[in-house]
Design a protein around this motif. Structure first.
Motif, PDB file in Angstrom:
ATOM      1  N   ASP A 190      -9.021  36.563  46.425  1.00 21.85           N
ATOM      2  CA  ASP A 190      -8.813  35.486  45.463  1.00 21.85           C
ATOM      3  C   ASP A 190      -8.914  34.110  46.116  1.00 21.85           C
ATOM      4  N   LYS A 202     -17.469  30.459  46.495  1.00 18.27           N
ATOM      5  CA  LYS A 202     -16.294  31.141  45.959  1.00 18.27           C
ATOM      6  C   LYS A 202     -15.032  30.321  46.215  1.00 18.27           C
ATOM      7  N   GLN A 223     -20.306  35.104  33.427  1.00 17.28           N
ATOM      8  CA  GLN A 223     -19.120  35.962  33.376  1.00 17.28           C
ATOM      9  C   GLN A 223     -19.486  37.433  33.180  1.00 17.28           C
ATOM     10  N   ASN A 224     -20.793  37.716  33.171  1.00 20.23           N
ATOM     11  CA  ASN A 224     -21.292  39.079  33.030  1.00 20.23           C
ATOM     12  C   ASN A 224     -22.008  39.495  34.316  1.00 20.23           C
ATOM     13  N   PRO A 225     -21.987  40.795  34.635  1.00 21.63           N
ATOM     14  CA  PRO A 225     -22.552  41.248  35.917  1.00 21.63           C
ATOM     15  C   PRO A 225     -24.020  40.877  36.127  1.00 21.63           C
ATOM     16  N   GLN A 230     -22.195  38.824  41.562  1.00 24.26           N
ATOM     17  CA  GLN A 230     -21.020  39.469  42.155  1.00 24.26           C
ATOM     18  C   GLN A 230     -19.764  38.590  42.121  1.00 24.26           C
ATOM     19  N   ASP A 232     -18.730  37.528  38.913  1.00 25.98           N
ATOM     20  CA  ASP A 232     -18.405  37.510  37.482  1.00 25.98           C
ATOM     21  C   ASP A 232     -16.937  37.832  37.234  1.00 25.98           C
ATOM     22  N   GLY A 233     -16.342  38.711  38.061  1.00 23.95           N
ATOM     23  CA  GLY A 233     -14.927  39.027  37.874  1.00 23.95           C
ATOM     24  C   GLY A 233     -14.043  37.812  38.099  1.00 23.95           C
ATOM     25  N   LEU A 234     -14.311  37.069  39.158  1.00 22.59           N
ATOM     26  CA  LEU A 234     -13.546  35.852  39.429  1.00 22.59           C
ATOM     27  C   LEU A 234     -13.751  34.828  38.326  1.00 22.59           C
ATOM     28  N   ARG A 236     -14.525  35.423  35.197  1.00 22.09           N
ATOM     29  CA  ARG A 236     -13.791  35.863  34.003  1.00 22.09           C
ATOM     30  C   ARG A 236     -12.302  35.542  34.151  1.00 22.09           C
ATOM     31  N   ALA A 237     -11.794  35.727  35.369  1.00 22.56           N
ATOM     32  CA  ALA A 237     -10.376  35.438  35.604  1.00 22.56           C
ATOM     33  C   ALA A 237     -10.072  33.953  35.419  1.00 22.56           C
ATOM     34  N   SER A 239     -11.796  31.983  33.280  1.00 28.23           N
ATOM     35  CA  SER A 239     -12.548  31.578  32.088  1.00 28.23           C
ATOM     36  C   SER A 239     -11.864  30.459  31.311  1.00 28.23           C
TER      37      SER A 239
END
Length: 483
Positions: A190, A202, A223-225, A230, A232-234, A236-237, A239
């Motif tokens: 994170d 990042k 926000q999509n793969p 790589q 997109d998860g961060l 989305r978190a 968003s």
């Protein structure tokens, strides 16, 4: 309010891509009686000598890079009402070009630290530091680590803009200790860790107060793969702190009525535009005929830009009565493809493997259609410039291309260009053929041309969204400019 833009390039000083255009134009639009907006970039060797001569030295000091201290010189220049600062260190920046060196991790770690060391010494205390792309992405992290107890930065907030998620600044783990002066407590998923490496981009995404990117659709796509590279998860978190604000272009800089590169300046005259076309046809050895539709391609010759789609349908396209003029550089096999095409079809294809700003303006002015079938496109400036010069864009529906090009509808007579959804060569060919059919219908083409007259992609609207965002970030109130 005081805002500092931090970036690795900026027009008119130095440019490799669209980032420079944004950083050169947006601050001018933001500057008003309530906002003091300034810009800082490295002082590169490639900056024109006449611009260097206008700079004034205002500070000498140092900045830590890991265990070393490196010299920081700061020079200042006021241009078009904007104050620009230049970080001067010949060891890092007195080189040909901007990027691609073995020590880029060190060069831009230094740049980020130098900016933060500079500010307390030049009598400018920003409320917002607006960081752009991976080269300026460490500032939010440094503020929380090396400057967390600084009273000077106590109220400073950060905005981080992703111009292209593909370029991230990924370096070995040793960079964390040797260049950034940080320990393992920051080497986490994170924060800055990325598959065992350090990821500068990042870091900006993880630590900035607010994130933006350069179009509403791209903010959703990443926000999509498929588009997320790589991260997109961060994303989305985060968003709730991620905003899409579409880029504009400088309407003073890109103005076909005032463009000195054009033999026939015009505001919205199709007659003058056709004169620019026939002049260019003659100069390039193409068949001189104002009725033949000219398709322009001004791009980097890389897969992202959809060049594989174009090459796949190229022979089929040339069965039509068209001319294609390409300007750009990139992957060798694409460069060779277009060189050979020009040799095989000398009256229909003109290839220019270079980049020439003046020629690009003449091509925008001469062409009827502008081809931009990108695989992905955070915002894109080419389609905005083409609209400004009344060259009708043909685009794939992705990123900022969706947000700026509305497909023409023969029934409602609405829309300012042509688009297709799937990344498919035959869909591209179908869309080009449709555009050529509309071109040959004078009434429909006139309606489309008139629609473009109403298009406005100057920075005015987007600048208001940024100002609203800044106000709410500084005041820590609920932000409402969400896309």
């Amino acid at each position: 309010m005081k805002v500092l833009f931090v970036a690795s390039e900026c027009t008119p000083f130095i440019k490799t891509g669209g980032l420079a255009d944004v950083v050169g134009a947006l601050p001018k639009e933001l500057q008003n009686e309530d906002y003091d907006v300034r810009v800082v970039i490295p002082k590169y060797e490639g900056i024109r000598e006449d611009l260097k001569q206008q700079m004034t030295h205002i500070y000498s000091g140092s900045a830590p890079v890991g265990w070393r201290n490196q010299f920081v010189g700061v020079e200042k220049l006021v241009k078009d009402g904007i104050t620009f600062y230049f970080i001067d260190n010949e060891y890092y920046f007195k080189r040909e070009g901007l990027y691609g060196y073995y020590d880029d991790a060190e060069r831009f770690a230094y740049f980020n630290r130098a900016v933060l060391e500079m500010l307390p010494n030049i009598d400018f205390q920003p409320d917002i530091i607006h960081c752009n792309d991976w080269q300026a992405s460490l500032i939010p992290l440094f503020l929380k680590t090396h400057y967390h107890d600084s009273s000077f930065y106590e109220e400073t907030k950060t905005v981080f803009t992703i111009h292209n998620l593909k370029y991230q600044g990924i370096f070995p783990k040793e960079v964390l200790y040797e260049l950034l002066g940080l320990g393992d407590e920051h080497f986490t998923v994170d924060s800055i860790e990325f598959h065992g490496n350090v990821n500068y981009l990042k870091s900006g995404i993880s630590h900035a107060n607010v994130l933006t990117t350069v179009s509403e659709t791209y903010a959703k796509e990443i926000q999509n793969p498929y588009y997320g590279e790589q991260l997109d998860g961060l994303l989305r978190a985060r968003s709730e702190e991620l905003y899409g604000i579409v880029n504009g272009i400088d309407y003073e800089e890109y103005d076909p009525m005032k463009d000195e590169n054009l033999s026939f300046p015009y505001r919205s005259s199709r007659i003058k535009k056709q004169k620019n076309k026939t002049e260019l046809q003659e100069q390039l050895g193409l068949q001189v005929d104002e009725e033949i539709p000219m398709i322009a391609i001004v791009t980097r010759l890389v897969e992202q830009k959809g060049i594989d789609l174009i090459t796949h349908i190229f022979d089929d396209l040339l069965q039509r009565n068209v001319q294609i003029v390409l300007l750009g550089t990139g992957d060798y096999h694409y460069e060779q493809f277009f060189r050979e095409a020009a040799n095989h079809y000398p009256e229909k294809v003109s290839t220019h493997i270079t980049f020439n700003e003046g020629f690009s303006r003449r091509l925008y002015a001469a062409s009827d259609l502008f081809l931009m079938p990108s695989r992905f496109e955070p915002c894109g400036l080419g389609q905005l410039i083409s609209l400004r010069y009344f060259s009708v864009p043909i685009v794939r529906e992705t990123g900022g291309l969706v947000d700026t090009v509305q497909p023409f509808d023969e029934d409602t007579l609405e829309g300012n260009g042509f688009s297709f959804t799937n990344y498919n060569a035959h869909d591209l060919l179908f869309t080009i053929n449709r555009a050529l059919t509309i071109y040959n219908d004078k009434a429909l083409w006139t309606s489309l041309f008139n629609n473009i007259k109403k298009s406005n992609y100057s920075w005015n609207k987007s600048a208001k969204e940024y100002l609203n965002l800044y106000d709410q970030v500084v005041n820590s109130s609920k932000i409402t400019v969400k896309s």
